[in-house]
Design an enzyme around this catalytic site. Sequence first.
Site, PDB file in Angstrom:
ATOM      1  CB  CYS A 116      -0.932  -0.004   1.202  1.00 31.56           C
ATOM      2  SG  CYS A 116      -2.106  -1.356   1.145  1.00 31.56           S
TER       3      CYS A 116
HETATM    4  N1  LIG Z   1      -2.553  -5.856   1.816  1.00 31.12           N
HETATM    5  C1  LIG Z   1      -3.037  -4.790   2.436  1.00 31.12           C
HETATM    6  O1  LIG Z   1      -2.679  -4.493   3.569  1.00 31.12           O
HETATM    7  C2  LIG Z   1      -4.093  -3.913   1.774  1.00 31.12           C
HETATM    8  C3  LIG Z   1      -4.818  -3.005   2.567  1.00 31.12           C
HETATM    9  C4  LIG Z   1      -5.782  -2.198   1.978  1.00 31.12           C
HETATM   10  C5  LIG Z   1      -5.975  -2.276   0.606  1.00 31.12           C
HETATM   11  N2  LIG Z   1      -5.242  -3.138  -0.155  1.00 31.12           N
HETATM   12  C6  LIG Z   1      -5.524  -3.206  -1.585  1.00 31.12           C
HETATM   13  O2  LIG Z   1      -6.332  -4.351  -1.842  1.00 31.12           O
HETATM   14  C7  LIG Z   1      -6.003  -4.931  -3.104  1.00 31.12           C
HETATM   15  C8  LIG Z   1      -5.610  -6.386  -2.909  1.00 31.12           C
HETATM   16  O3  LIG Z   1      -4.454  -6.450  -2.093  1.00 31.12           O
HETATM   17  P1  LIG Z   1      -3.981  -7.784  -1.386  1.00 31.12           P
HETATM   18  O4  LIG Z   1      -2.893  -7.388  -0.452  1.00 31.12           O
HETATM   19  O5  LIG Z   1      -5.145  -8.524  -0.874  1.00 31.12           O
HETATM   20  O6  LIG Z   1      -3.359  -8.570  -2.633  1.00 31.12           O
HETATM   21  P2  LIG Z   1      -2.977 -10.128  -2.685  1.00 31.12           P
HETATM   22  O7  LIG Z   1      -1.941 -10.244  -3.731  1.00 31.12           O
HETATM   23  O8  LIG Z   1      -2.690 -10.615  -1.305  1.00 31.12           O
HETATM   24  O9  LIG Z   1      -4.312 -10.843  -3.163  1.00 31.12           O
HETATM   25  C9  LIG Z   1      -4.859 -10.664  -4.416  1.00 31.12           C
HETATM   26  C10 LIG Z   1      -5.456 -11.984  -4.875  1.00 31.12           C
HETATM   27  O10 LIG Z   1      -6.131 -11.755  -6.106  1.00 31.12           O
HETATM   28  C11 LIG Z   1      -5.961 -12.906  -6.925  1.00 31.12           C
HETATM   29  N3  LIG Z   1      -6.274 -12.534  -8.303  1.00 31.12           N
HETATM   30  C12 LIG Z   1      -5.592 -11.731  -9.129  1.00 31.12           C
HETATM   31  N4  LIG Z   1      -6.241 -11.599 -10.291  1.00 31.12           N
HETATM   32  C13 LIG Z   1      -7.371 -12.341 -10.209  1.00 31.12           C
HETATM   33  C14 LIG Z   1      -8.450 -12.614 -11.089  1.00 31.12           C
HETATM   34  N5  LIG Z   1      -8.502 -12.078 -12.301  1.00 31.12           N
HETATM   35  N6  LIG Z   1      -9.426 -13.430 -10.657  1.00 31.12           N
HETATM   36  C15 LIG Z   1      -9.385 -13.980  -9.436  1.00 31.12           C
HETATM   37  N7  LIG Z   1      -8.391 -13.755  -8.562  1.00 31.12           N
HETATM   38  C16 LIG Z   1      -7.399 -12.940  -8.937  1.00 31.12           C
HETATM   39  C17 LIG Z   1      -4.535 -13.331  -6.656  1.00 31.12           C
HETATM   40  O11 LIG Z   1      -4.295 -14.653  -7.006  1.00 31.12           O
HETATM   41  C18 LIG Z   1      -4.424 -13.076  -5.142  1.00 31.12           C
HETATM   42  O12 LIG Z   1      -4.755 -14.236  -4.401  1.00 31.12           O
HETATM   43  C19 LIG Z   1      -4.898  -4.067  -3.671  1.00 31.12           C
HETATM   44  O13 LIG Z   1      -5.465  -3.093  -4.489  1.00 31.12           O
HETATM   45  C20 LIG Z   1      -4.300  -3.405  -2.449  1.00 31.12           C
HETATM   46  O14 LIG Z   1      -3.696  -2.156  -2.745  1.00 31.12           O
HETATM   47  C21 LIG Z   1      -4.329  -3.981   0.411  1.00 31.12           C
END
Ligand SMILES: NC(=O)c1ccc[n+]([C@@H]2O[C@H](COP(=O)([O-])OP(=O)(O)OC[C@H]3O[C@@H](n4cnc5c(N)ncnc54)[C@H](O)[C@@H]3O)[C@@H](O)[C@H]2O)c1
Length: 437
Positions: A274
């Site tokens: 983030c």
């Molecule tokens: N990690 C954090 O602390 C956090 C906090 C707030 C917001 N965010 C935001 O949330 C979003 C996700 O972050 P995250 O940390 O959960 O990412 P992550 O990489 O942990 O998880 C994303 C998941 O999406 C899956 N994926 C990707 N493309 C796909 C598709 N087309 N169909 C189905 N599944 C698919 C991946 O395999 C993965 O398991 C990002 O935009 C991030 O900026 C993250």
Amino acid sequence: MTDHSELAAKIRGKKSVITVMGLGYVGLPIALEFAAKGFPVCGLDNNKKRVEKLKAGRSYINDIPSSKIKKAVRKANFKATTDESVLGESDAVIICVPTPLRKVKDPDVSYVIKAARSMAKYVKRGQLVILESTTYPGTTRDIMMPLLEKKGLKAGKDFFLAFSPERIDPGNKKYSFVNIPKVVGGVDAKSTELGELLYSRVVGRTIGVSTMETAEVTKLLENTFRIVNIALVNEFSMLCNKLGIDVWEVIKAASTKPFGYMPFYPGPGIGGHCIPADPMYLSWKARKVGFKTKMIDLAAVTNRLVPNYVVERIRSILSNQGRKLSLSRVLVVGVTYKKDVNDLRESPALDIINALEKAGTKVSFTDPYIPSLDLPDIRIKGSRLNAELVRRQDLVLIAADHTGLNYRMIAAKAKCIFDTRAIFEALGIKGKNIIKL
Ligand SMILES: NC(=O)c1ccc[n+]([C@@H]2O[C@H](COP(=O)([O-])OP(=O)(O)OC[C@H]3O[C@@H](n4cnc5c(N)ncnc54)[C@H](O)[C@@H]3O)[C@@H](O)[C@H]2O)c1
């Protein structure tokens, strides 16, 4: 015009099928929370390994115990799958796919586009689609909406569309998905209303905002606030070091002001999915409209210098003891981007390890969450933290202050410790061998 009362009634009766697309740090807790409240939930992810683990009731996120997944799977209202046809059987779809940066530090919205293309094949009348991935203002309207409307259905008329930023802080024991207020901005008032209704089943408070762009940029303001303040305190810490002042004591004293000050702490650099990425999404969008985000750009540059600064401090600490960096052994304690998470993304410890190895230092590491570093530029097997390991080092670097490590033993056995988190002070452990950032 599709009547939204049908979906509203389904949500109220917990009959609405919810699909969460992307089961990572963000998506998995959401899916499990809806399942725990009794909604039928599909977890859709294109990572087969993750889906197999979930089916077997195994967690891959340390905030989420496997028992929680087992319970949801056993209750049979949570189903993990790679089959995107579940999108067509869903009443509400929450999209939580990654939004990283490209090599040139521009937004990479390819995951959002891919997810929207999948969704577009199945979008149906009366369905609610919500994007949660952090992104620049305009993504939901300009990128997702046209893809979803390709089949002829209109957002706000035939189906409902909203953006709701995820604000979780992995590893935070006090605040999780359920007690962080949820901001929702829809393409129209009905979409906002339905989004709020849906989230109100699992979170304590929802805040409807007037547009999807407002919701998108709300998240970016929050993380820009953090990147700028972290850069400020990192710079402040470098200055205090030059002045011979203890920055941690200064922060503690300043924090006693009951208003107008909020403490941020220096560290080995910023990391995670983030803080390093989100403000860059905003500065990119700003450039598109002819605006220069000077504060963000300066904060990003300042923070990027910190890992190198840490290496230079290590060099000087060792040099004061008559040792050369190139001939020294350094143990890095904690390699994840912050404490109590198993997330290595953008971790500053990796930049530090890289720079130390390039300087010829013999680097080892210990981290209860990371058994080994198997990255393109770093291949090191993690070591078990024990007295012998610590005693062998010329310097121990605390990069992530995971809870529960034997800091007393480290303080007792290490020749020299460089503590970038001031964890020893926080635990009341003193020693002439401990040097704070
Ligand atoms: N990690 C954090 O602390 C956090 C906090 C707030 C917001 N965010 C935001 O949330 C979003 C996700 O972050 P995250 O940390 O959960 O990412 P992550 O990489 O942990 O998880 C994303 C998941 O999406 C899956 N994926 C990707 N493309 C796909 C598709 N087309 N169909 C189905 N599944 C698919 C991946 O395999 C993965 O398991 C990002 O935009 C991030 O900026 C993250």
